[in-house]
Design a protein around this motif. Structure first.
Motif, PDB file in Angstrom:
ATOM      1  N   GLY A  53      -0.932   0.560   4.244  1.00 43.13           N
ATOM      2  CA  GLY A  53      -0.094   0.069   5.330  1.00 43.13           C
ATOM      3  C   GLY A  53      -0.904  -0.588   6.437  1.00 43.13           C
ATOM      4  O   GLY A  53      -0.533  -1.645   6.960  1.00 43.13           O
ATOM      5  N   LEU A  54      -2.040   0.027   6.798  1.00 43.88           N
ATOM      6  CA  LEU A  54      -2.896  -0.570   7.827  1.00 43.88           C
ATOM      7  C   LEU A  54      -3.496  -1.885   7.337  1.00 43.88           C
ATOM      8  O   LEU A  54      -3.596  -2.857   8.101  1.00 43.88           O
ATOM      9  CB  LEU A  54      -4.014   0.409   8.202  1.00 43.88           C
ATOM     10  N   ALA A  55      -3.897  -1.924   6.061  1.00 40.92           N
ATOM     11  CA  ALA A  55      -4.435  -3.163   5.507  1.00 40.92           C
ATOM     12  C   ALA A  55      -3.363  -4.250   5.482  1.00 40.92           C
ATOM     13  O   ALA A  55      -3.648  -5.431   5.728  1.00 40.92           O
ATOM     14  CB  ALA A  55      -4.979  -2.914   4.101  1.00 40.92           C
ATOM     15  N   ALA A  56      -2.121  -3.849   5.195  1.00 40.53           N
ATOM     16  CA  ALA A  56      -1.025  -4.824   5.172  1.00 40.53           C
ATOM     17  C   ALA A  56      -0.800  -5.412   6.555  1.00 40.53           C
ATOM     18  O   ALA A  56      -0.525  -6.606   6.703  1.00 40.53           O
ATOM     19  CB  ALA A  56       0.253  -4.159   4.662  1.00 40.53           C
ATOM     20  N   ARG A  57      -0.931  -4.583   7.606  1.00 37.77           N
ATOM     21  CA  ARG A  57      -0.827  -5.102   8.970  1.00 37.77           C
ATOM     22  C   ARG A  57      -1.888  -6.172   9.217  1.00 37.77           C
ATOM     23  O   ARG A  57      -1.622  -7.231   9.788  1.00 37.77           O
ATOM     24  CB  ARG A  57      -1.019  -3.981   9.985  1.00 37.77           C
ATOM     25  N   GLY A  58      -3.113  -5.858   8.807  1.00 38.43           N
ATOM     26  CA  GLY A  58      -4.195  -6.810   8.997  1.00 38.43           C
ATOM     27  C   GLY A  58      -3.969  -8.096   8.219  1.00 38.43           C
ATOM     28  O   GLY A  58      -4.246  -9.191   8.717  1.00 38.43           O
ATOM     29  N   SER A 104      -3.628 -18.114   9.406  1.00 46.86           N
ATOM     30  CA  SER A 104      -4.877 -18.866   9.504  1.00 46.86           C
ATOM     31  C   SER A 104      -5.723 -18.698   8.259  1.00 46.86           C
ATOM     32  O   SER A 104      -6.464 -19.612   7.878  1.00 46.86           O
ATOM     33  CB  SER A 104      -5.664 -18.418  10.739  1.00 46.86           C
ATOM     34  N   PHE A 105      -5.622 -17.529   7.586  1.00 47.18           N
ATOM     35  CA  PHE A 105      -6.435 -17.313   6.384  1.00 47.18           C
ATOM     36  C   PHE A 105      -5.994 -18.244   5.265  1.00 47.18           C
ATOM     37  O   PHE A 105      -6.821 -18.801   4.539  1.00 47.18           O
ATOM     38  CB  PHE A 105      -6.317 -15.854   5.932  1.00 47.18           C
ATOM     39  N   ARG A 106      -4.677 -18.426   5.121  1.00 49.28           N
ATOM     40  CA  ARG A 106      -4.180 -19.333   4.091  1.00 49.28           C
ATOM     41  C   ARG A 106      -4.727 -20.733   4.310  1.00 49.28           C
ATOM     42  O   ARG A 106      -5.227 -21.390   3.394  1.00 49.28           O
ATOM     43  CB  ARG A 106      -2.646 -19.367   4.123  1.00 49.28           C
ATOM     44  N   ALA A 107      -4.656 -21.194   5.576  1.00 44.90           N
ATOM     45  CA  ALA A 107      -5.160 -22.531   5.880  1.00 44.90           C
ATOM     46  C   ALA A 107      -6.667 -22.618   5.663  1.00 44.90           C
ATOM     47  O   ALA A 107      -7.175 -23.621   5.161  1.00 44.90           O
ATOM     48  CB  ALA A 107      -4.814 -22.887   7.328  1.00 44.90           C
ATOM     49  N   GLY A 125     -14.871  -6.781  11.312  1.00 46.72           N
ATOM     50  CA  GLY A 125     -13.455  -6.522  11.493  1.00 46.72           C
ATOM     51  C   GLY A 125     -12.930  -5.540  10.459  1.00 46.72           C
ATOM     52  O   GLY A 125     -13.468  -5.411   9.358  1.00 46.72           O
ATOM     53  N   SER A 126     -11.867  -4.861  10.793  1.00 42.17           N
ATOM     54  CA  SER A 126     -11.394  -3.757   9.961  1.00 42.17           C
ATOM     55  C   SER A 126     -10.714  -4.200   8.686  1.00 42.17           C
ATOM     56  O   SER A 126     -10.600  -3.414   7.743  1.00 42.17           O
ATOM     57  CB  SER A 126     -10.428  -2.885  10.764  1.00 42.17           C
ATOM     58  N   ILE A 127     -10.226  -5.462   8.600  1.00 38.12           N
ATOM     59  CA  ILE A 127      -9.422  -5.851   7.455  1.00 38.12           C
ATOM     60  C   ILE A 127     -10.210  -5.742   6.155  1.00 38.12           C
ATOM     61  O   ILE A 127      -9.723  -5.223   5.153  1.00 38.12           O
ATOM     62  CB  ILE A 127      -8.848  -7.279   7.649  1.00 38.12           C
ATOM     63  N   PHE A 128     -11.471  -6.201   6.140  1.00 37.35           N
ATOM     64  CA  PHE A 128     -12.276  -6.122   4.925  1.00 37.35           C
ATOM     65  C   PHE A 128     -12.561  -4.670   4.565  1.00 37.35           C
ATOM     66  O   PHE A 128     -12.526  -4.289   3.398  1.00 37.35           O
ATOM     67  CB  PHE A 128     -13.591  -6.885   5.103  1.00 37.35           C
ATOM     68  N   VAL A 129     -12.856  -3.865   5.568  1.00 38.79           N
ATOM     69  CA  VAL A 129     -13.143  -2.451   5.311  1.00 38.79           C
ATOM     70  C   VAL A 129     -11.897  -1.743   4.795  1.00 38.79           C
ATOM     71  O   VAL A 129     -11.966  -0.934   3.854  1.00 38.79           O
ATOM     72  CB  VAL A 129     -13.660  -1.774   6.594  1.00 38.79           C
ATOM     73  N   LEU A 130     -10.750  -2.036   5.391  1.00 34.77           N
ATOM     74  CA  LEU A 130      -9.514  -1.361   4.981  1.00 34.77           C
ATOM     75  C   LEU A 130      -9.110  -1.705   3.558  1.00 34.77           C
ATOM     76  O   LEU A 130      -8.660  -0.829   2.815  1.00 34.77           O
ATOM     77  CB  LEU A 130      -8.390  -1.713   5.955  1.00 34.77           C
ATOM     78  N   VAL A 131      -9.259  -2.966   3.155  1.00 33.26           N
ATOM     79  CA  VAL A 131      -8.861  -3.304   1.791  1.00 33.26           C
ATOM     80  C   VAL A 131      -9.793  -2.661   0.775  1.00 33.26           C
ATOM     81  O   VAL A 131      -9.364  -2.272  -0.323  1.00 33.26           O
ATOM     82  CB  VAL A 131      -8.796  -4.834   1.586  1.00 33.26           C
ATOM     83  N   LEU A 132     -11.078  -2.519   1.121  1.00 35.40           N
ATOM     84  CA  LEU A 132     -12.002  -1.828   0.232  1.00 35.40           C
ATOM     85  C   LEU A 132     -11.724  -0.320   0.227  1.00 35.40           C
ATOM     86  O   LEU A 132     -11.785   0.333  -0.817  1.00 35.40           O
ATOM     87  CB  LEU A 132     -13.445  -2.094   0.657  1.00 35.40           C
ATOM     88  N   ALA A 133     -11.405   0.235   1.400  1.00 36.25           N
ATOM     89  CA  ALA A 133     -11.064   1.656   1.482  1.00 36.25           C
ATOM     90  C   ALA A 133      -9.779   1.951   0.724  1.00 36.25           C
ATOM     91  O   ALA A 133      -9.635   3.008   0.106  1.00 36.25           O
ATOM     92  CB  ALA A 133     -10.927   2.082   2.941  1.00 36.25           C
TER      93      ALA A 133
END
Length: 366
Positions: A129-134, A141-144, A89-97
């Protein structure tokens, strides 16, 4: 783009340009792969980022006089991101990018153009901004999930260490660990369901609707309370009256028209997305608590006893706490190592207190 007027470039300059070239290609590949996994606006944004990286690539190609026969490999981070972009999924890649874009070498590179320096700063904001969307989509669900896994690890480790320190049999420790797993998982799942469902119901009761606009045809076009609806939502008096008149006029002409997007005075508009699904939160909490809580019990399941079982449990839980802490750090944009060590200290601190209490009230040595 042309290089600034300067002394004849050295061999070191050309090697540096070659490194920039391969890094730009690697970053462009990352954004291209992410774009292929998206649709709509996010796909267009990522494709535009890939196009910008190609422009930067061309700048270094022009300076080098074409594609060199031999090029260095891209950095391990860039290659890892390209590999992850095509598989996860893109969220991990985006935060690293995002982290990578924040460290542009062009700020001190005399052969980079001002436009390229500006592009890199813009890219950082776009990726952020894209990472913030993700993160917003993932946050409920991630918090839980993180809370459930961490709670399972720490609470069941504390339970089995505390019980084990009293000197009871290994079978009793195992039974206590399994009972703690089931009780905790069920409690976490039920608690998350009630919590998220209640929060969503509270938000629903505060949301605006268009019932007033549907009755607009029966209102007086000059003297009415429809304007009060918009004023209550945060509009000033003049704008509220103008909008209500437009709605009434359209309704009286036989055109059923609803109001435009409700005016929000806070962050209510997307709060349902932030809170997440009640069932998702409950199921995530149940399974993540169970997956965390089973780890401290594994040594006893596989027949270890006494201090050997405790040491293995500490090692397994320590690795798990470091992993969950590092993951939180990556997704939050913070330093992963610091988050990992913080998670480890909190978990082991709670377990140590419980173990000491078990020793104090124990009936024999472990």
């Amino acid at each position: 783009m042309t290089a600034p007027a300067a002394a004849e470039p050295t061999a070191a300059d050309r090697r540096r340009w070659a490194r920039y070239l391969v890094e730009e290609r690697a970053e462009g590949t990352v954004y291209q792969k992410l774009a292929a996994r998206k649709t709509g606006e996010e796909r267009e944004i990522l494709q535009s980022l890939a196009d910008a990286e190609r422009r930067h690539e061309q700048h270094w190609l022009d300076l080098l006089g074409g594609d060199p026969g031999r090029l260095p490999k891209a950095g391990i981070r860039s290659r890892m991101l390209a590999w992850m972009a095509g598989r996860f999924g893109s969220i991990f890649v985006l935060v690293l990018a995002q982290s990578a874009e924040a460290r542009s070498p062009y700020d001190t590179e005399r052969y980079a153009t001002p436009a390229m320096r500006a592009d890199e700063k813009i890219h950082h904001e776009v990726v952020r901004g894209l990472a913030a969307r993700g993160r917003r989509r993932l946050s409920g669900s991630f918090r839980a999930a993180v809370f459930g896994a961490n709670d399972g690890l720490v609470s069941n480790l504390a339970l089995v260490l505390g019980i084990g320190a009293t000197g009871v049999s290994s079978g009793f420790v195992l039974f206590s660990g399994i009972a703690g797993l089931l009780a905790g998982a069920l409690s976490m799942g039920a608690g998350e369901f009630v919590s998220v469902r209640s929060q969503r119901e509270l938000l629903a009761s505060t949301e605006a609707n268009d019932d007033a606009a549907h009755s607009a045809g029966d209102l007086d076009i000059d003297v009415n309370e429809l304007a009060l609806v918009f004023r209550a939502r945060g509009m000033d008096q003049a704008e509220a009256l103008a909008r209500s008149r437009r709605i009434i006029a359209a309704a009286q002409e036989g055109v059923r028209r609803t109001a435009t997007a409700p005016v929000r005075t806070g962050a209510v508009g997307s709060d349902h997305d932030i809170v997440g699904s009640d069932w998702t939160a409950a199921i995530s909490s149940f399974f993540l608590f169970a997956s965390g809580a089973i780890i401290p019990v594994l040594p006893w399941i596989f027949g270890l006893e006494g201090m050997a079982a405790i040491i293995v449990a500490l090692i397994l839980v320590g690795i798990s706490l470091l992993a969950t802490g590092a993951m939180v750090g990556v997704l939050s944009g913070g330093p992963p190592l610091r988050r990992a060590l913080r998670q480890l200290a909190i978990g082991f601190g709670a377990a140590a207190i419980t173990y000491l209490l078990g020793l104090a009230f124990g009936v024999g040595a472990v």
